[in-house]
Design a protein around this motif. Sequence first.
Motif, short mmCIF file in Angstrom:
data_model
loop_
_atom_site.label_atom_id
_atom_site.label_comp_id
_atom_site.label_asym_id
_atom_site.label_seq_id
_atom_site.Cartn_x
_atom_site.Cartn_y
_atom_site.Cartn_z
N LYS A 205 68.94 -6.10 -3.34
CA LYS A 205 70.38 -6.13 -3.07
C LYS A 205 71.19 -5.90 -4.33
O LYS A 205 72.21 -5.20 -4.32
N ASP A 206 70.75 -6.50 -5.43
CA ASP A 206 71.44 -6.35 -6.71
C ASP A 206 70.46 -5.87 -7.76
O ASP A 206 70.01 -6.65 -8.60
N PRO A 207 70.14 -4.57 -7.74
CA PRO A 207 69.17 -4.08 -8.73
C PRO A 207 69.72 -4.18 -10.14
O PRO A 207 70.91 -3.97 -10.38
N SER A 208 68.85 -4.52 -11.06
CA SER A 208 69.24 -4.66 -12.46
C SER A 208 68.43 -3.69 -13.29
O SER A 208 67.20 -3.66 -13.21
N GLY A 209 69.11 -2.87 -14.09
CA GLY A 209 68.41 -1.96 -14.98
C GLY A 209 67.65 -0.86 -14.28
O GLY A 209 66.67 -0.35 -14.83
N ALA A 210 68.08 -0.47 -13.07
CA ALA A 210 67.34 0.51 -12.30
C ALA A 210 68.27 1.27 -11.36
O ALA A 210 69.34 0.79 -10.98
N GLU A 211 67.82 2.46 -10.97
CA GLU A 211 68.47 3.24 -9.93
C GLU A 211 67.41 3.53 -8.87
O GLU A 211 66.36 4.10 -9.17
N PHE A 212 67.68 3.13 -7.62
CA PHE A 212 66.74 3.29 -6.53
C PHE A 212 67.21 4.42 -5.61
O PHE A 212 68.40 4.52 -5.29
N THR A 213 66.27 5.25 -5.18
CA THR A 213 66.58 6.36 -4.27
C THR A 213 65.65 6.27 -3.07
O THR A 213 64.42 6.27 -3.21
N LEU A 214 66.25 6.17 -1.88
CA LEU A 214 65.47 6.14 -0.65
C LEU A 214 65.16 7.58 -0.25
O LEU A 214 66.05 8.42 -0.12
N VAL A 215 63.88 7.88 -0.07
CA VAL A 215 63.45 9.24 0.26
C VAL A 215 62.72 9.22 1.60
O VAL A 215 62.21 8.19 2.05
N GLU A 216 62.66 10.40 2.22
CA GLU A 216 61.96 10.55 3.50
C GLU A 216 61.01 11.74 3.41
O GLU A 216 61.47 12.89 3.28
N PRO A 217 59.71 11.50 3.43
CA PRO A 217 58.77 12.63 3.40
C PRO A 217 58.96 13.53 4.62
O PRO A 217 59.04 13.06 5.75
N ARG A 218 59.03 14.83 4.35
CA ARG A 218 59.16 15.81 5.42
C ARG A 218 58.25 16.99 5.11
O ARG A 218 58.23 17.46 3.98
N ASP A 219 57.52 17.44 6.16
CA ASP A 219 56.61 18.57 6.01
C ASP A 219 55.63 18.34 4.85
O ASP A 219 55.32 19.26 4.08
N GLY A 220 55.20 17.08 4.71
CA GLY A 220 54.21 16.76 3.69
C GLY A 220 54.75 16.70 2.28
O GLY A 220 53.95 16.74 1.33
N ALA A 221 56.07 16.58 2.10
CA ALA A 221 56.63 16.58 0.75
C ALA A 221 57.85 15.68 0.66
O ALA A 221 58.53 15.42 1.66
N VAL A 222 58.09 15.21 -0.54
CA VAL A 222 59.32 14.47 -0.86
C VAL A 222 60.13 15.34 -1.81
O VAL A 222 59.59 15.81 -2.83
N ARG A 223 61.38 15.55 -1.48
CA ARG A 223 62.26 16.35 -2.33
C ARG A 223 63.41 15.47 -2.78
O ARG A 223 64.10 14.86 -1.96
N ALA A 224 63.60 15.38 -4.09
CA ALA A 224 64.64 14.50 -4.64
C ALA A 224 65.04 15.02 -6.02
O ALA A 224 64.58 16.09 -6.45
N GLU A 225 65.89 14.26 -6.69
CA GLU A 225 66.38 14.66 -8.01
C GLU A 225 66.29 13.49 -8.98
O GLU A 225 66.64 12.35 -8.62
#
Length: 655
Positions: A205-225
């Motif tokens: 709820k209150d992350p400290s010192g981090a950036e979290f990204t929720l990803v969804e695997p599609r077609d066998g891959a995760v695409r993010a930045e």
Amino acid sequence: MNRRRTATAAVAAALVCACLLPGCAPRDRSGGKRVVVLAFDGMDPRIVREMFAKGGLPNMKRLSETGGFTELWSSVPPQSPVAWSNFITGKNPGGHAIFDFIHRDPATYLPFLSTSETIPPRRTLALGDYILPLSAGTVLLKREGKAFWEYLEEGGIPATIFRIPSNFPPVPGRAQSLSGMGTPDLMGTYGIYQFFTSDPADIPKDPSGAEFTLVEPRDGAVRAEIAGPANSYRKEAPRLSIAFTAWIDEAHGAARIDLPGESLILRQGEWSDWLVLEFKPLALAPAVRGICRLYLKEVRPRFRLYVTPINIDPKAPALPIDTPRGYAAGVAEAVGYFYTQGMPENTKTLTNDTFTIDEFYTHFRMVLDENHRLFDHIWERYRDGLLFYYYSSTDLGTHIFWHLRDQKHPIHNAQARARLGDVIEETYAEMDGVVGKVMAEIGDGATLIVMSDHGFAPFYVSFNLNGWLRENGYLVLRDGAAEGSLFTNVDWRKTRAYAIGLNSLYLNLAGRERDGIVDPGAERDALLRELAAKLEAVRDPGNGSAVIKRVYRADEVYSGEYAGRAPDLVVGYDWGYRTSWESALGDVKGTLLATSTEEWSGDHCGAMEVVPGILFSNKRIALTDPHLYDLTPSILAEFGLPKPADMIGRNVFEQ
């Protein structure tokens, strides 16, 4: 005199000329004298003696018998940036202006980091959505006072200063130096990691010192930045980023990660080597380079990928981290990429439950092994003059792994202890190996100093100092609230005292604070006495123990031209107690004492008397009660240089 240090492009260019042009450097007048200082941050004399009694640390034991070993008084307070500034300048905080990790602006009451500041370009040109700098930005070292190796340089004595804390950006000069604790990541923070996960439960709820990204695997891959630094060439400074694709191979528990110009395959539970990331702010502007490592935590049934904080690339530093310019690049060319972030052991991974204690141990070992490789490189090339080399693992390891060796700690983990052993003693034993290597090779007539800036104590219980001030009528919240924040609902017209930082307590002083009400004369003195007496009388109702060992008055323990910037009182906690994280950042809580349940289980932000450091030497230590600032004139004296008039220390090798 204000001696603030800046690092700009012009200064860097001047340094290159000063260091590389033939005939411009002063003649080496060290006479072949060698002084080696091995700095093991946080090494504790109690643990050292316990290991001596069990037959451990044979090299340090021999050093204590043939030379000397004693406790070393730290700073007030014994926080790392304060303590190392004492050592660097030979002064107490009144002479170097570093009083805490966190300072406050009396005009706004807002906190800021004490050791450095980044100032953007003063002149810019706006063209549509673009902002073009017309002058250079500046990174400011806020530690005042002259560093002792500047005196060595004036005396023609070569020096290597490797990763000393409280020296970002590094003091300009001819010394070979790499900045240490206080050096930010590429984003300008103390270290923000990134975590990509397909499971929402991984995101606190209150992350400290981090950036979290929720990803969804599609077609066998995760695409993010992967997010990078802000683009200062664009209005509103949007974040730069680099796209990646992770192709998941569930059958083999692995993933192929495609980045621009590079692909790598990681198995579940495997770390990558260092990767170079290039962030392009403009098509025609040079790329901003950073480095990071990846850890593929899991492929199935969830996808989880950890990215270290993006470190400044030592081969192409976006911020000043070394002297002369190019020194860090030379080291990286010889031994490979390495952490440039000032605190590489990423303890926030435990706070956020991103790593298990076993995963953190693997990361911790990687940092320590890397540091050994760096030391070997520096040591092999050292000839004469001063060599200062700093290890952080003795500090961060003790912060985290204390609970494995302390059965009284609230989160003592017997199972993890059985798996990992006593990591603190393991680390100390490796430092003993470094000492043995230097003792065997340093040569006759050389001086060896082994030291730490403070020791350690357990962190059992936190104390909300701002909550105590509210409960005792010194701090008043609007509408009579029991909890709040200094920055939202404090009634400053009725508040006489407040706390910011890990040990600092301030009066709401008229004429200094924006809304100050305490008269700076007799009322101030009476209030200081009253607060000190009441705080030293605080007891833990659970066991009757004193929470606070000693409250120091700044006007009694600090001297020097910057003493007026100090907090009014410095709260020195007793064994097992410490300021709460919330109070340090200005939060007011109704619960004053809380049991510590985090892996950050050891600490040293107490009274100076509770956490002394260590001092070994191959020379007899004549001084019976040495302080950190005594080592500074002692090092100068080893090279035949006099003690500067504004240093307060004494030579530890003389009566």
